[in-house]
Design a protein around this motif. Sequence first.
Motif, PDB file in Angstrom:
ATOM      1  N   PHE A 237      96.463  -2.987  45.156  1.00 18.46           N
ATOM      2  CA  PHE A 237      96.245  -1.543  45.313  1.00 18.46           C
ATOM      3  C   PHE A 237      97.506  -0.865  45.842  1.00 18.46           C
ATOM      4  O   PHE A 237      97.885   0.213  45.382  1.00 18.46           O
ATOM      5  CB  PHE A 237      95.078  -1.301  46.260  1.00 18.46           C
ATOM      6  CG  PHE A 237      94.785   0.159  46.502  1.00 18.46           C
ATOM      7  CD1 PHE A 237      94.043   0.901  45.594  1.00 18.46           C
ATOM      8  CD2 PHE A 237      95.261   0.803  47.643  1.00 18.46           C
ATOM      9  CE1 PHE A 237      93.778   2.242  45.823  1.00 18.46           C
ATOM     10  CE2 PHE A 237      94.998   2.142  47.876  1.00 18.46           C
ATOM     11  CZ  PHE A 237      94.251   2.871  46.958  1.00 18.46           C
ATOM     12  N   ALA A 238      98.164  -1.505  46.821  1.00 20.99           N
ATOM     13  CA  ALA A 238      99.371  -0.919  47.408  1.00 20.99           C
ATOM     14  C   ALA A 238     100.498  -0.831  46.387  1.00 20.99           C
ATOM     15  O   ALA A 238     101.271   0.138  46.377  1.00 20.99           O
ATOM     16  CB  ALA A 238      99.812  -1.743  48.612  1.00 20.99           C
ATOM     17  N   PRO A 242     102.472   3.299  45.631  1.00 24.62           N
ATOM     18  CA  PRO A 242     103.607   3.084  46.550  1.00 24.62           C
ATOM     19  C   PRO A 242     103.788   4.190  47.583  1.00 24.62           C
ATOM     20  O   PRO A 242     104.416   3.967  48.624  1.00 24.62           O
ATOM     21  CB  PRO A 242     104.807   2.999  45.599  1.00 24.62           C
ATOM     22  CG  PRO A 242     104.365   3.721  44.357  1.00 24.62           C
ATOM     23  CD  PRO A 242     102.903   3.476  44.248  1.00 24.62           C
ATOM     24  N   ASN A 243     103.233   5.361  47.336  1.00 26.17           N
ATOM     25  CA  ASN A 243     103.397   6.481  48.271  1.00 26.17           C
ATOM     26  C   ASN A 243     102.253   6.571  49.291  1.00 26.17           C
ATOM     27  O   ASN A 243     102.249   7.467  50.132  1.00 26.17           O
ATOM     28  CB  ASN A 243     103.500   7.794  47.502  1.00 26.17           C
ATOM     29  CG  ASN A 243     104.723   7.837  46.610  1.00 26.17           C
ATOM     30  OD1 ASN A 243     105.778   7.304  46.954  1.00 26.17           O
ATOM     31  ND2 ASN A 243     104.597   8.463  45.435  1.00 26.17           N
ATOM     32  N   LEU A 250      98.459  -1.526  55.519  1.00 27.03           N
ATOM     33  CA  LEU A 250      97.333  -2.457  55.463  1.00 27.03           C
ATOM     34  C   LEU A 250      97.693  -3.696  54.644  1.00 27.03           C
ATOM     35  O   LEU A 250      97.342  -4.821  55.019  1.00 27.03           O
ATOM     36  CB  LEU A 250      96.114  -1.761  54.853  1.00 27.03           C
ATOM     37  CG  LEU A 250      94.811  -2.566  54.838  1.00 27.03           C
ATOM     38  CD1 LEU A 250      94.362  -2.891  56.254  1.00 27.03           C
ATOM     39  CD2 LEU A 250      93.713  -1.800  54.102  1.00 27.03           C
ATOM     40  N   ALA A 251      98.406  -3.497  53.537  1.00 27.64           N
ATOM     41  CA  ALA A 251      98.795  -4.630  52.692  1.00 27.64           C
ATOM     42  C   ALA A 251      99.719  -5.575  53.453  1.00 27.64           C
ATOM     43  O   ALA A 251      99.579  -6.806  53.369  1.00 27.64           O
ATOM     44  CB  ALA A 251      99.468  -4.126  51.423  1.00 27.64           C
TER      45      ALA A 251
END
Length: 561
Positions: A237-238, A242-243, A250-251
């Motif tokens: 998801f991250a 990227p923004n 969290l990642a």
Amino acid sequence: SGARKRKTNNSSEKSSHKKNNSTSNSTPTVVKRKTPTTIGESINDWIMSLFDEVDNISLVIFRIMWGLIMAWECWTFIRNDYYKLNMYYVIPQFAPKYFGFFWVHAWEGNGMYIHIWVMFVAAMGVASGFLFKFCSVIYFLGFTYLILLDACLYLNHFYLIAVMAFILILLPANRRFSIDALISPSIYTNTMPRYIVVLLRTEQVIVYFYAGIAKINEDWLRGEPVRHWIPGKVIAFASEHPNNLFAQVLARFLDTEGGVYFIAIGGLLFDLFGGFLLCTSGILFKISLINCIFFHLMNKFLMNIGIFPWVMLASTTLFFEPDWVYRIPGVTKLVSPAKPTIFTGKISLTKKIVLIIMALFIIHQIATPLRHHFYPGDVAWNEMGHRYSWRMKLRDKQCDVNMVLHDPTTDKNYNIDFNSYLFGKQVRKIKPRPELLIQFAHYVAHKFEDSHGTYPEVYADLVCALNYRKPQRMFRLDADLAAAEPYDWNKLYDIMVPLEPLSEEEQKDSILNWDKFMSLLTNPFQPRKKVENPFNVVNNEQMKVPRSNSKLPPKQPNIKK
């Protein structure tokens, strides 16, 4: 005296209902009982309190939320030209069954499409309180029917929905803010017995508590399968966002060993104590409520588990005080709160029957998740007693299977094209579940018998890796699955290979290992351990019947995307 008070109260509330509840803005008062002095008096006082009348606004709001969520679940089967309904119930030609329900089959023709629309209308009837009892029964039967159609599609939240739908049939949730109450004003009331609150809360506490108990196992305590599931989803998801600063932070955190055990141990503690803390008040309740909201929202966005988080969030309102709605500013200008009344009369035969039924139901819900202790082996491996036990997201089984059919009359062997007989989720769901794979073996054997006149033998070389352990075989290689009974678990265990214990290296990852515990305390941000899971041949054993170049023809129709 108590009866007269309740009668007067109900009469005044009916009058208030007819005047759109605009004549009262007062805060309800509660008459307190005499403080009990002995254990016997305390028990009797608690039993009597179950029949106290409390405001039913919380039950009404739950009914509305529940009905809308159930309608949305039906809509997910209808939208996109019935794609989900077709994938689950219409296209598959084979569907494994639950014990005792082999006779349940999908409707023919347009029956499944009509069925899901009937369920949708019934759910809207529950939400609006129109023909509430009838719609509740229809939805319960309709949803239970969907569950029984295919055992490989079992989900804990489907079972919870069926349980709650059954409970809702018995509750007077249509006595207020419902079309039924508008059509028949005589059924209107703004109160309900307190035992309704106790029953609904108890069911939720059981779900939370057993989910926590199930997490106290050797794999979960070494961070599996959390180590592979959640960080990967968050990192993916991250990378796509990227923004998004929160996703990036969290990642990075979950890609550490500290992040893995924060999720694993945090989830265990939340489930184990969360339900009980929701029954408290004050700061403990507020902290538990915040954790509950965070937990279920994270489940929704990370685990992709359908409507379960929304069902649990809606159910969380059951832990609020029955009159919680009136604490929202301005609500009392629109709706008049009910005046709670204390039950001081004699417990009648009807009330005793209510208590007995409620007690039996709760005992059933407490006892059912414990039954796997009476079966041999590890429940995460052999699945004996896994269902109806709130064992949620505890195991990941990666499996590879080679199946061979042997014709005893011609001594000829055929390789079974596993994927050609199954569809959608069935391919992934059936392999790791022994009783379902045996049913599949029976299905193929009967197909062969229909075309060749001989009932064959079916053998499987099934290799599975449970929670990223070393892969191992699940069935003995000389076991004829076509002759095995899927739900005769005493004999089933005899043809299964027991789960091997954790290796010394795997045991070192347990948080109960002192060295691992101290390493997490001193360096919680150490990189997440990457565990490889190569699917190599376990050993050089061979099936009783060797593989052949001949294949059985596929039985699953070709489906265009």
